[in-house]
Design a protein around this motif. Sequence first.
Motif, PDB file in Angstrom:
ATOM      1  N   ASP A 256       6.761  10.756   9.951  1.00 54.43           N
ATOM      2  CA  ASP A 256       5.991   9.732   9.475  1.00 54.43           C
ATOM      3  C   ASP A 256       6.625   8.724  10.059  1.00 54.43           C
ATOM      4  OD1 ASP A 256       3.426   8.597   8.727  1.00 54.43           O
ATOM      5  OD2 ASP A 256       4.681   9.146   7.101  1.00 54.43           O
TER       6      ASP A 256
ATOM      7  N   TRP B 203       9.039  13.030   5.813  1.00 56.18           N
ATOM      8  CA  TRP B 203       9.966  11.773   5.449  1.00 56.18           C
ATOM      9  C   TRP B 203      11.444  13.423   6.171  1.00 56.18           C
ATOM     10  CZ3 TRP B 203       9.278   7.965   1.450  1.00 56.18           C
ATOM     11  CH2 TRP B 203       7.713   7.137   1.874  1.00 56.18           C
TER      12      TRP B 203
ATOM     13  N   ILE C 225       6.558   1.576   5.665  1.00 52.23           N
ATOM     14  CA  ILE C 225       6.564   1.129   5.167  1.00 52.23           C
ATOM     15  C   ILE C 225       7.572   1.387   3.901  1.00 52.23           C
ATOM     16  CG2 ILE C 225       4.421   0.783   2.767  1.00 52.23           C
ATOM     17  CD1 ILE C 225       2.504   1.739   5.108  1.00 52.23           C
TER      18      ILE C 225
ATOM     19  N   GLU D 100       0.858  -1.049  -0.200  1.00 51.99           N
ATOM     20  CA  GLU D 100      -0.471  -0.349  -0.369  1.00 51.99           C
ATOM     21  C   GLU D 100       0.745   1.415   0.165  1.00 51.99           C
ATOM     22  OE1 GLU D 100      -3.201  -0.976   3.216  1.00 51.99           O
ATOM     23  OE2 GLU D 100      -4.355  -1.844   1.789  1.00 51.99           O
ATOM     24  N   ILE D 101       2.758   1.596  -0.759  1.00 48.04           N
ATOM     25  CA  ILE D 101       2.887   2.258  -0.451  1.00 48.04           C
ATOM     26  C   ILE D 101       2.416   3.334  -1.640  1.00 48.04           C
ATOM     27  CG2 ILE D 101       3.567   1.313  -2.941  1.00 48.04           C
ATOM     28  CD1 ILE D 101       5.774   3.311   0.621  1.00 48.04           C
TER      29      ILE D 101
ATOM     30  N   ASP E   3       4.963   5.653  10.779  1.00 49.69           N
ATOM     31  CA  ASP E   3       3.958   4.582   9.801  1.00 49.69           C
ATOM     32  C   ASP E   3       4.549   4.747   8.470  1.00 49.69           C
ATOM     33  OD1 ASP E   3       3.274   3.571  12.092  1.00 49.69           O
ATOM     34  OD2 ASP E   3       1.550   5.252  11.928  1.00 49.69           O
ATOM     35  N   GLY E   4       4.415   5.434   7.444  1.00 49.98           N
ATOM     36  CA  GLY E   4       4.454   5.541   6.126  1.00 49.98           C
ATOM     37  C   GLY E   4       5.860   5.191   6.232  1.00 49.98           C
TER      38      GLY E   4
ATOM     39  N   LYS F  94      -0.225   4.564  -1.720  1.00 46.52           N
ATOM     40  CA  LYS F  94      -1.356   5.515  -0.844  1.00 46.52           C
ATOM     41  C   LYS F  94      -0.576   6.128   0.181  1.00 46.52           C
ATOM     42  CE  LYS F  94      -4.310   2.826   0.232  1.00 46.52           C
ATOM     43  NZ  LYS F  94      -5.782   0.715   0.748  1.00 46.52           N
ATOM     44  N   GLU F  95       0.728   6.319   0.432  1.00 41.36           N
ATOM     45  CA  GLU F  95       1.598   7.464   1.541  1.00 41.36           C
ATOM     46  C   GLU F  95       1.975   8.496   0.565  1.00 41.36           C
ATOM     47  OE1 GLU F  95       2.214   6.499   4.505  1.00 41.36           O
ATOM     48  OE2 GLU F  95       0.829   4.093   4.522  1.00 41.36           O
ATOM     49  N   ASP F  96       3.230   9.479   1.462  1.00 43.41           N
ATOM     50  CA  ASP F  96       3.297  10.195   0.891  1.00 43.41           C
ATOM     51  C   ASP F  96       4.833  11.224   1.867  1.00 43.41           C
ATOM     52  OD1 ASP F  96       4.004  13.725   0.974  1.00 43.41           O
ATOM     53  OD2 ASP F  96       1.989  13.759   1.307  1.00 43.41           O
ATOM     54  N   ASP F  97       5.799  11.601   0.675  1.00 37.27           N
ATOM     55  CA  ASP F  97       6.744  11.840   1.437  1.00 37.27           C
ATOM     56  C   ASP F  97       7.333  13.836   1.826  1.00 37.27           C
ATOM     57  OD1 ASP F  97       7.191  13.068  -0.555  1.00 37.27           O
ATOM     58  OD2 ASP F  97       8.930  11.961  -1.054  1.00 37.27           O
TER      59      ASP F  97
END
Length: 142
Positions: free
Chosen positions: A120, A82, A126, A73-74, A122-123, A76-79
């Motif tokens: 982040d 990060w 992933i 589900e990468i 959690d993201g 759905k992520e946003d960097d």
Amino acid sequence: MATGGGDEEFYLRYYVGHKGKFGHEFLEFEFRPDGKLRYANNSNYKNDTMIRKEVFVSPSVVREARRIIQESEIMKEDDHNWPVPNHIGRQELEIVMGNEHISFTTSKIGSLVDVQSSNDPDGLRIFYYLVQVLPSAPCRAL
């Protein structure tokens, strides 16, 4: 176009590297829409030479890479939160699957401690696990 099952386009590129004492050292691989897998590893340590390999992979390998990405589900992520690339290095991940296109950039991650201390966790977790599993996609498809 060898998309590996389905008519959707698929492209993946991963890069990790830094510029330091031995010059620009990096590892990069990409799955291209035509089924070509490109790999490059540049280490100037002890005057090593760059390794470049290109092969065409079977549709099952492409399917496995797509499956790994979908299950992570990468997409759905946003960097945005990060860690930004720094003197230690950078990582880049670009994926095109069908109509979706993502591009992530972050610093090199040394361990899960770096992940947990990020804004982040959690993201970034992933991302961290995905980039460790992706290189095994050709072997996992066998």
